[in-house]
Design a protein around this motif. Structure first.
Motif, PDB file in Angstrom:
ATOM      1  N   ALA A 105       0.813  -1.216   0.000  1.00 56.85           N
ATOM      2  CA  ALA A 105       0.000   0.000   0.000  1.00 56.85           C
ATOM      3  C   ALA A 105       0.847   1.267   0.000  1.00 56.85           C
ATOM      4  CB  ALA A 105      -0.928  -0.003   1.221  1.00 56.85           C
ATOM      5  N   ASP A 106       2.134   1.145  -0.286  1.00 52.56           N
ATOM      6  CA  ASP A 106       3.044   2.297  -0.265  1.00 52.56           C
ATOM      7  C   ASP A 106       2.809   3.147  -1.515  1.00 52.56           C
ATOM      8  OD1 ASP A 106       5.170   4.096  -0.347  1.00 52.56           O
ATOM      9  OD2 ASP A 106       6.592   2.658   0.486  1.00 52.56           O
ATOM     10  N   PRO A 107       2.361   4.382  -1.375  1.00 55.61           N
ATOM     11  CA  PRO A 107       2.092   5.226  -2.548  1.00 55.61           C
ATOM     12  C   PRO A 107       3.309   5.406  -3.446  1.00 55.61           C
ATOM     13  CG  PRO A 107       1.232   6.238  -0.552  1.00 55.61           C
ATOM     14  CD  PRO A 107       2.078   5.080  -0.123  1.00 55.61           C
ATOM     15  N   ARG A 108       4.497   5.380  -2.862  1.00 55.79           N
ATOM     16  CA  ARG A 108       5.707   5.577  -3.653  1.00 55.79           C
ATOM     17  C   ARG A 108       5.918   4.442  -4.649  1.00 55.79           C
ATOM     18  NH1 ARG A 108       8.719   6.853   1.944  1.00 55.79           N
ATOM     19  NH2 ARG A 108       7.176   5.254   2.480  1.00 55.79           N
ATOM     20  N   VAL A 109       5.268   3.319  -4.391  1.00 56.71           N
ATOM     21  CA  VAL A 109       5.391   2.159  -5.267  1.00 56.71           C
ATOM     22  C   VAL A 109       4.202   2.037  -6.214  1.00 56.71           C
ATOM     23  CG1 VAL A 109       5.571  -0.368  -5.312  1.00 56.71           C
ATOM     24  CG2 VAL A 109       6.758   0.942  -3.528  1.00 56.71           C
ATOM     25  N   LYS A 116      -3.734  10.402   6.235  1.00 61.32           N
ATOM     26  CA  LYS A 116      -2.447  10.090   6.835  1.00 61.32           C
ATOM     27  C   LYS A 116      -1.368   9.847   5.778  1.00 61.32           C
ATOM     28  CE  LYS A 116      -4.901   7.972  10.703  1.00 61.32           C
ATOM     29  NZ  LYS A 116      -5.245   6.697  11.374  1.00 61.32           N
ATOM     30  N   SER A 117      -1.778   9.537   4.553  1.00 56.86           N
ATOM     31  CA  SER A 117      -0.817   9.306   3.466  1.00 56.86           C
ATOM     32  C   SER A 117      -0.714  10.490   2.514  1.00 56.86           C
ATOM     33  CB  SER A 117      -1.234   8.065   2.662  1.00 56.86           C
ATOM     34  OG  SER A 117      -1.315   6.933   3.473  1.00 56.86           O
ATOM     35  N   ALA A 118      -1.386  11.588   2.825  1.00 53.30           N
ATOM     36  CA  ALA A 118      -1.508  12.672   1.851  1.00 53.30           C
ATOM     37  C   ALA A 118      -0.160  13.234   1.412  1.00 53.30           C
ATOM     38  CB  ALA A 118      -2.383  13.789   2.419  1.00 53.30           C
ATOM     39  N   ALA A 119       0.764  13.406   2.346  1.00 51.64           N
ATOM     40  CA  ALA A 119       2.042  14.029   1.992  1.00 51.64           C
ATOM     41  C   ALA A 119       2.877  13.121   1.092  1.00 51.64           C
ATOM     42  CB  ALA A 119       2.820  14.380   3.252  1.00 51.64           C
ATOM     43  N   VAL A 120       2.956  11.845   1.434  1.00 53.53           N
ATOM     44  CA  VAL A 120       3.763  10.943   0.609  1.00 53.53           C
ATOM     45  C   VAL A 120       3.078  10.692  -0.734  1.00 53.53           C
ATOM     46  CG1 VAL A 120       2.828   8.757   1.486  1.00 53.53           C
ATOM     47  CG2 VAL A 120       5.199   8.867   0.718  1.00 53.53           C
ATOM     48  N   MET A 121       1.753  10.731  -0.776  1.00 48.53           N
ATOM     49  CA  MET A 121       1.052  10.628  -2.053  1.00 48.53           C
ATOM     50  C   MET A 121       1.378  11.833  -2.933  1.00 48.53           C
ATOM     51  SD  MET A 121      -2.673   9.166  -0.821  1.00 48.53           S
ATOM     52  CE  MET A 121      -3.352   8.803  -2.454  1.00 48.53           C
ATOM     53  N   ALA A 122       1.416  13.025  -2.330  1.00 44.79           N
ATOM     54  CA  ALA A 122       1.759  14.228  -3.091  1.00 44.79           C
ATOM     55  C   ALA A 122       3.170  14.128  -3.657  1.00 44.79           C
ATOM     56  CB  ALA A 122       1.619  15.458  -2.195  1.00 44.79           C
ATOM     57  N   TYR A 145      -0.273  15.263  12.186  1.00 43.38           N
ATOM     58  CA  TYR A 145       1.002  15.696  12.752  1.00 43.38           C
ATOM     59  C   TYR A 145       1.981  14.525  12.793  1.00 43.38           C
ATOM     60  CZ  TYR A 145      -1.363  19.948  14.385  1.00 43.38           C
ATOM     61  OH  TYR A 145      -2.057  21.129  14.458  1.00 43.38           O
ATOM     62  N   GLY A 146       3.189  14.770  12.302  1.00 45.25           N
ATOM     63  CA  GLY A 146       4.212  13.740  12.303  1.00 45.25           C
ATOM     64  C   GLY A 146       4.201  12.840  11.085  1.00 45.25           C
ATOM     65  N   HIS A 147       3.231  13.034  10.176  1.00 41.16           N
ATOM     66  CA  HIS A 147       3.132  12.196   8.981  1.00 41.16           C
ATOM     67  C   HIS A 147       3.540  12.952   7.715  1.00 41.16           C
ATOM     68  CE1 HIS A 147       0.656   8.643  10.544  1.00 41.16           C
ATOM     69  NE2 HIS A 147       0.922   9.397  11.602  1.00 41.16           N
ATOM     70  N   GLY A 148       4.252  14.041   7.873  1.00 49.23           N
ATOM     71  CA  GLY A 148       4.679  14.823   6.724  1.00 49.23           C
ATOM     72  C   GLY A 148       5.757  14.112   5.912  1.00 49.23           C
ATOM     73  N   GLY A 177       6.289   3.317  14.087  1.00 47.09           N
ATOM     74  CA  GLY A 177       6.225   4.704  13.670  1.00 47.09           C
ATOM     75  C   GLY A 177       5.255   4.841  12.510  1.00 47.09           C
ATOM     76  N   PRO A 178       4.965   6.076  12.078  1.00 51.58           N
ATOM     77  CA  PRO A 178       4.032   6.265  10.962  1.00 51.58           C
ATOM     78  C   PRO A 178       4.512   5.544   9.704  1.00 51.58           C
ATOM     79  CG  PRO A 178       4.446   8.344  12.092  1.00 51.58           C
ATOM     80  CD  PRO A 178       5.424   7.359  12.644  1.00 51.58           C
ATOM     81  N   THR A 179       3.648   4.751   9.104  1.00 47.77           N
ATOM     82  CA  THR A 179       4.003   4.032   7.880  1.00 47.77           C
ATOM     83  C   THR A 179       3.734   4.857   6.625  1.00 47.77           C
ATOM     84  OG1 THR A 179       1.815   3.042   7.654  1.00 47.77           O
ATOM     85  CG2 THR A 179       3.428   1.843   9.001  1.00 47.77           C
ATOM     86  N   LEU A 180       2.995   5.963   6.769  1.00 46.58           N
ATOM     87  CA  LEU A 180       2.627   6.854   5.673  1.00 46.58           C
ATOM     88  C   LEU A 180       1.692   6.195   4.666  1.00 46.58           C
ATOM     89  CD1 LEU A 180       6.017   8.713   5.100  1.00 46.58           C
ATOM     90  CD2 LEU A 180       4.167   9.246   6.692  1.00 46.58           C
TER      91      LEU A 180
END
Length: 426
Positions: free
Chosen positions: A23-27, A48-54, A74-77, A411-414
């Motif tokens: 489920a990793d957006p980067r992949v 919670k995944s918005a930043a890494v999706m962007a 907070y902390g998921h940037g 920790g946050p998985t993003l």
């Protein structure tokens, strides 16, 4: 492969990691993007995944000019080059989230025909974009959110109520962006992958009504602020419905879902010599009661070889609920509570191990994703002078698993495809 305590723990963690990686957006995000547009690109998002999706959008389209704003917990940037990242509170909303939601509405309203609005949505989006409807305050919606979390309502029911108290969700963001093209890329964290429920559906029509929202409040006997009760009774600002020309036919694309994550874990299980059985990606109900039911299936597998013979692993996803019965409650999220229910029902049966965790890395409001239980969990708890049944009654699973050193802390998985449960029968 022979499983002892160490190898079983390692195997369960490997399955969890496989589910999260799927489920990793980067992949996974890039292959779901639409064709590059001729007009402007506006990227908005919440979850919670918005930043890494962007960041994944920027990496996939390095030559496309874009701007935008996403809000995450907070902390998921995550670092981005062109898209602004805001952070706000979850699960109890704050002013930062309301400000971000209002700014996104303003940006969406500036979009024109020929522009592309990409909306990136993932779990947690409802709380992160809590923008009160006219006549309501953020304090009102914070009180509602606390009542919802303690009510025992399902996520579908919670978001029906939220959509009728919001100026952002229930299709309102897409309506603001009309006539631009809106494409939603979603990571589902809800049973059934219902777009109206993920972050309360800002870009899709809302088929629910004020009548249904009022009925749910009555059913769960929620004590809500007077202004909220009056707003629901007035029913003056209904959300956009199916057929609304401002929304057209939504272009809604899932980039990751609970089922995809479970299938990835099943593949990893086969590589470890385990026979996987996916029980379902949308299991709901009271956490401790689901835990008892899952224990029964595991015991049947161990004793009778049904519904699958050992060595095997039972996989499931979904989102349970916890109805708070004590004041004040102890510490622990729904996965810890489900796992403790399973552990008690297993009654120290040999050869059965379990991991239950939230794929976003946060079980409820704690700093752990979940926990692991082993055949000697109950014995170790009693040696530590802990009463597992009393702790379950007090919703205090965190204390038990923390004392035993069995918390799963990532920790946050993003990302976030909801709960992940794996019961290994050696």
């Amino acid at each position: 492969m022979q499983f002892d305590d160490a190898t079983a723990r390692a195997a369960l963690r490997r399955l969890f990691d496989a589910a999260v990686a799927a489920a990793d957006p980067r992949v996974v995000l890039a292959r779901h993007l639409p064709d590059k547009p001729a007009g402007r690109v506006l990227v908005l998002g919440a979850g919670k995944s918005a930043a890494v999706m962007a960041a994944a959008v920027e990496d996939a389209w390095p030559d496309v000019p874009m701007r935008g704003l996403v809000v995450t917990r907070y902390g998921h940037g995550h670092p981005t080059r062109h898209i602004e990242v805001a952070e706000s509170a979850h699960p109890v909303p704050d002013e930062a989230g309301a400000t971000a939601a209002q700014r996104m509405l303003t940006l969406a309203a500036e979009a024109r025909e020929g522009d592309l609005v990409l909306f990136l949505v993932s779990g947690g989006g409802s709380s992160l974009t809590t923008l009160p409807a006219p006549g309501l305050s953020l304090a009102d919606l914070i009180a509602v959110n606390k009542a919802l979390l303690a009510s025992g309502a399902t996520i579908h029911e919670m978001n029906c109520i939220r959509r009728h108290l919001s100026a952002f969700s229930g299709g309102r963001l897409a309506a603001a962006a009309h006539p631009a093209r809106v494409v939603t890329l979603a990571i589902s964290d809800v049973p059934g992958d219902d777009p109206t429920v993920i972050a309360s559906g800002p870009t899709v029509p809302d088929p629910s009504t004020f009548d249904q929202a009022r009925a749910l409040v009555a059913h769960y006997r929620m004590a809500l602020p007077d202004a909220v009760t009056a707003h629901l009774a007035a029913a003056a600002d209904e959300s956009p419905k199916p057929g609304d020309p401002r929304l057209g036919t939504p272009d809604y694309r899932f980039i990751a879902t609970p089922q995809m994550a479970l299938e990835a874990a099943a593949t990893a299980a086969r590589g470890l010599g385990l026979s996987p059985l996916i029980l379902g990606d949308a299991l709901e109900g009271e956490a401790r009661e689901l835990g008892t039911a899952l224990a029964g299936i595991a015991l049947s597998a161990r004793t009778h070889g049904h519904p699958v013979a050992a060595p095997c692993v039972l996989l499931s996803g979904g989102e349970t609920t916890v109805t708070i019965r004590t004041t004040p409650p102890g510490r622990g999220g729904r996965n810890g509570e489900c796992l403790l229910g399973t552990t008690l029902a297993l009654a120290s049966a040999p050869g059965i191990y379990a991991l239950m965790a939230d794929t976003d890395g946060i079980d409820g409001s704690e700093d752990n994703a979940g926990a692991i239980a082993t055949p000697d969990t109950l014995a170790r708890a009693r040696t530590a002078a802990l009463d597992p049944r009393a702790l379950l009654a007090a919703h205090d699973s965190h204390r038990l698993f923390s004392t035993l050193g069995d918390l799963l802390t990532t920790g946050p998985t993003l990302t976030n495809v909801n709960d992940f449960r794996a019961i290994l029968v050696a």
